[in-house]
Design an enzyme around this catalytic site. Structure first.
Site, PDB file in Angstrom:
ATOM      1  N   ASN A  64      99.851  77.540  98.423  1.00 18.90           N
ATOM      2  CA  ASN A  64     100.135  77.558  99.864  1.00 18.90           C
ATOM      3  C   ASN A  64     101.575  77.190 100.214  1.00 18.90           C
ATOM      4  O   ASN A  64     102.047  77.513 101.300  1.00 18.90           O
ATOM      5  CB  ASN A  64      99.122  76.701 100.640  1.00 18.90           C
TER       6      ASN A  64
ATOM      7  N   GLY B 287      93.063  69.125  89.463  1.00 12.71           N
ATOM      8  CA  GLY B 287      93.953  67.977  89.272  1.00 12.71           C
ATOM      9  C   GLY B 287      93.202  66.772  88.723  1.00 12.71           C
ATOM     10  O   GLY B 287      93.766  65.956  87.990  1.00 12.71           O
TER      11      GLY B 287
ATOM     12  N   GLU C  32      98.228  65.328  94.345  1.00  9.83           N
ATOM     13  CA  GLU C  32      97.766  65.525  95.723  1.00  9.83           C
ATOM     14  C   GLU C  32      96.717  66.611  95.683  1.00  9.83           C
ATOM     15  O   GLU C  32      97.003  67.760  95.370  1.00  9.83           O
ATOM     16  CB  GLU C  32      98.944  65.883  96.612  1.00  9.83           C
TER      17      GLU C  32
ATOM     18  N   CYS D 262      96.412  71.435 102.917  1.00  8.99           N
ATOM     19  CA  CYS D 262      95.607  70.261 102.598  1.00  8.99           C
ATOM     20  C   CYS D 262      95.546  69.329 103.793  1.00  8.99           C
ATOM     21  O   CYS D 262      94.615  68.543 103.923  1.00  8.99           O
ATOM     22  CB  CYS D 262      96.162  69.558 101.378  1.00  8.99           C
TER      23      CYS D 262
HETATM   24  O1  G3H Z   1      98.873  71.784 101.624  1.00  4.43           O
HETATM   25  C1  G3H Z   1      99.385  70.691 101.405  1.00  4.43           C
HETATM   26  C2  G3H Z   1     100.682  70.350 101.969  1.00  4.43           C
HETATM   27  O2  G3H Z   1     101.189  69.196 101.363  1.00  4.43           O
HETATM   28  C3  G3H Z   1     100.632  70.206 103.465  1.00  4.43           C
HETATM   29  O3  G3H Z   1     101.906  70.227 103.975  1.00  4.43           O
HETATM   30  O4  G3H Z   1     101.448  69.307 106.255  1.00  4.43           O
HETATM   31  O5  G3H Z   1     103.602  70.428 105.741  1.00  4.43           O
HETATM   32  O6  G3H Z   1     101.510  71.755 105.904  1.00  4.43           O
HETATM   33  P1  G3H Z   1     102.122  70.440 105.543  1.00  4.43           P
END
Ligand code: G3H
Length: 435
Positions: free
Chosen positions: A115, A195, A210, A244
């Site tokens: 993503n 993970g 994460e 996430c």
């Molecule tokens: O998808 C996981 C990312 O760490 C979320 O980042 O809050 O900038 O979309 P973001």
């Protein structure tokens, strides 16, 4: 693979001796090149992961800014050392000096998710490099072309051969060979449950993991409902919910739930659905299996009696946004992370019920609370067992120098520029014994 790690280790030894200001200079160069090439890299993101065009450019620019900031923060953190004298500890005389400073770990393995193939690569690469480490990147399958373009910017900026490598082989073909390689000194991973398996098998190396979230949005009875609705839309549907930190469950107090749902529904109707090239709000999710999984969650909820405010519609990997109301604990959507454009709503009678729901999740990444009473907000924030709580805004990782961490199955360690530099270095001491 052994050859790649040997080259990384050799390059790292030399890189660690390059003056800090020169390492920072090289990072600034890479950031400038990334900005220069933002359009071509963004186009890859559009084509590979169906990220809307504008958001794709934002991801690249955000990454360049990340590198610049890391270079500056690295200068500040790594130029500081400590000198301790011994006579504060019982029984010691003033007969030695302890000098300590931070040293690199060696080779950092960076595993970013689909993503944010560019930004979540850079958030591992830049802190590793400024600290004097080498990096081996395993880009996601979808997003690897964008990631390779980004890595090319580092190479064009003049980083030495072998210092930054990428391995694009399928994870299934690699088994544990990559993540358990003895040359690895640190793993920084962002992704899903795989993970957990990596963490269990990793050796004696620091981990920064994460692993997703089920971010709850608690809306109290005194909240600004327009603000809450706008943030539920932004938080739940940005990049079609494939973040996430997306809002993954709304916990609305009974007394305001109808009004809130009505406001959210008005906004859902306005979301555009279609291809990423024209900046549609909702674009196809990353894979057929992901779309099937999301569909399974929706069907399960419908079959168990939840109310779907929009008609369920899917064409290939494109799923229209849905608000699922009257969700109950026996439904899968209550606990599982959809990574898609669906938002479940649970109606709660008390604040405690909302907090208890949030804390019962196996995830504990972020959460948010909407209220006009700062005291209530702080009490809820204190009670929510998540890495971060946002008051009156949707969950989000950025700005990128903020600490970012999850509790329970959401991860190990803390990210954010400063934390990552600390995590990818170790304290080294030299003790001068005086005659
Ligand atoms: O998808 C996981 C990312 O760490 C979320 O980042 O809050 O900038 O979309 P973001």
């Amino acid at each position: 693979m052994d050859h790649m790690f040997d080259a990384a280790r050799e390059a790292q030894r030399a890189w660690a001796r390059v003056p800090l200001w020169r390492r920072a200079e090289a990072l600034h160069k890479a950031a400038a090149l990334l900005k220069q090439n933002k359009d071509v890299i963004a186009e890859c993101l559009v084509k590979e992961v169906a990220k809307p065009a504008k958001d794709s450019v934002t991801e690249v620019v955000r990454s360049a800014d990340f590198i610049d900031y890391t270079a500056e923060e690295g200068i500040r953190i790594l130029s500081e050392g400590k000198c301790l004298v011994p006579d504060s500890f019982p029984g010691n005389e003033r007969n030695k000096l302890c000098l300590s400073s931070r040293i690199p770990l060696g080779v950092v393995l960076a595993i970013p998710p689909f993503n944010y193939p560019v930004n979540l690569s850079v958030s591992k690469i830049a802190p590793a490099l400024i600290a004097g480490n080498a990096v081996v990147v395993k880009p996601p399958m979808q997003g690897s072309v964008a990631a390779l373009h980004m890595i090319q910017c580092f190479h064009l900026a003049g980083f030495p051969k072998g210092l930054i490598s990428a391995i694009t082989i399928k994870v299934a073909d690699l088994g544990d060979a990559l993540t358990t390689h003895p040359a690895i000194n640190c793993i920084s991973f962002t992704g899903g449950d795989s993970g957990i398996a990596i963490a269990k098998r990793a050796g004696m190396v620091p981990l920064q993991m994460e692993l997703g979230g089920k971010d709850a949005c608690i809306v109290l009875d005194d909240a600004d409902l327009d603000l809450a609705a706008a943030n539920i839309i932004k938080g739940g549907f940005s990049f079609s919910g494939q973040r996430c930190t997306a809002v993954k469950i709304v916990l609305a107090m009974d007394t305001i739930a109808n009004k809130l749902v009505e406001k959210v529904n008005v906004k859902v109707a306005r979301l555009s659905v279609g291809p990423p090239e024209v900046d549609s709000d909702i674009t196809p999710v990353v894979s057929e299996s992901s779309a099937d999984f999301i569909e399974g969650l929706v069907m399960d909820a419908r079959q168990k009696g939840a109310k779907l405010w929009q008609e369920y519609r899917r064409e290939g990997n494109l799923i229209w946004p849905i608000l699922i109301d009257n969700v109950r604990p026996d439904m899968r959507i209550t606990w599982e992370e959809p990574f898609g454009p669906i938002i479940p709503v649970i109606r709660i009678r008390t604040i405690e019920e909302g907090v208890q729901h949030c804390n019962s999740s196996r995830y504990g990444l972020q959460g948010c609370v909407f209220t006009n009473n700062i005291h209530r907000a702080l009490i809820v924030s204190d009670a929510m067992e998540t890495g971060t709580v946002q008051i009156n805004s949707a969950p989000a990782r950025g700005p990128d120098h903020f600490p970012f961490q999850g509790l329970r199955d959401s991860g190990i360690g803390s990210q954010g520029i400063t934390n990552s530099i600390h995590m990818m270095t170790k304290v080294k001491s030299t003790v001068i014994n005086l005659p």
